[in-house]
Design a protein around this motif. Sequence first.
Motif, PDB file in Angstrom:
ATOM      1  N   ASP A 174      38.628  40.725  32.371  1.00 38.02           N
ATOM      2  CA  ASP A 174      39.143  40.717  33.742  1.00 38.02           C
ATOM      3  C   ASP A 174      40.606  40.274  33.772  1.00 38.02           C
ATOM      4  OD1 ASP A 174      39.383  38.880  36.507  1.00 38.02           O
ATOM      5  OD2 ASP A 174      38.373  40.823  36.760  1.00 38.02           O
ATOM      6  N   ARG A 175      40.914  39.193  33.053  1.00 37.66           N
ATOM      7  CA  ARG A 175      42.303  38.693  33.021  1.00 37.66           C
ATOM      8  C   ARG A 175      43.250  39.714  32.424  1.00 37.66           C
ATOM      9  NH1 ARG A 175      39.782  34.183  31.166  1.00 37.66           N
ATOM     10  NH2 ARG A 175      40.519  34.547  29.056  1.00 37.66           N
ATOM     11  N   GLY A 196      47.309  45.825  35.000  1.00 37.29           N
ATOM     12  CA  GLY A 196      47.511  46.515  36.277  1.00 37.29           C
ATOM     13  C   GLY A 196      48.726  45.986  37.016  1.00 37.29           C
ATOM     14  N   SER A 197      48.876  44.679  37.059  1.00 37.53           N
ATOM     15  CA  SER A 197      50.042  44.074  37.723  1.00 37.53           C
ATOM     16  C   SER A 197      51.335  44.484  37.030  1.00 37.53           C
ATOM     17  CB  SER A 197      49.923  42.548  37.718  1.00 37.53           C
ATOM     18  OG  SER A 197      48.832  42.148  38.499  1.00 37.53           O
ATOM     19  N   THR A 249      43.577  42.879  34.716  1.00 35.00           N
ATOM     20  CA  THR A 249      44.332  42.514  35.921  1.00 35.00           C
ATOM     21  C   THR A 249      45.808  42.370  35.592  1.00 35.00           C
ATOM     22  OG1 THR A 249      42.403  41.442  36.912  1.00 35.00           O
ATOM     23  CG2 THR A 249      44.565  40.799  37.763  1.00 35.00           C
ATOM     24  N   ALA A 250      46.116  41.711  34.481  1.00 33.15           N
ATOM     25  CA  ALA A 250      47.515  41.545  34.059  1.00 33.15           C
ATOM     26  C   ALA A 250      48.160  42.891  33.759  1.00 33.15           C
ATOM     27  CB  ALA A 250      47.599  40.622  32.843  1.00 33.15           C
TER      28      ALA A 250
END
Length: 162
Positions: A143-144, A150-151, A147-148
């Motif tokens: 998840d981390r 994608g950001s 998410t990173a």
Amino acid sequence: MNDVAPQRKRTVRDTGFRIGFLVHDVSRLRQTMFDQAMKPFGVTRAQWWALAQLTRHDPAGGLTQAELARLMGLGKVATGAMVGRLEAAGLVSRRPDVADRRLNRVFVTRRGSRVLERMIEVGRALNDRLLEGLDSGEIDAADRVLTALGSRLRALLAADRA
């Protein structure tokens, strides 16, 4: 004497292409599984993707067809035809924009909302199957990282547009 050669530290260059391939492949395979799970409900990939985008990006006010086209990576004509099919199926409705009557806004109908609820149920069940056997640390790490990524990708794309 030690006959084992020291392991070389992996660099971003070593894994850069592979991570892109893996992310794409996992996404494609998950979409295929989701397609199979939604098929009995008569919902195609384009339809469920459009419904997801509509509720994800503007659940109350509706999106213009041009905004939906941009989010889906489709042309305006293809999006218009797809919205027409969604409307014929009773999943969305098109209404003129209150500020600019030349624009249509696309809204999810009650029937479309019921399909979305089913999509959420199917997605959760699929995720349960997909993540089975992974411990919470592995899931949190994935998840981390995702998410990173994608950001970072959103920031790079915004910087490229500027």
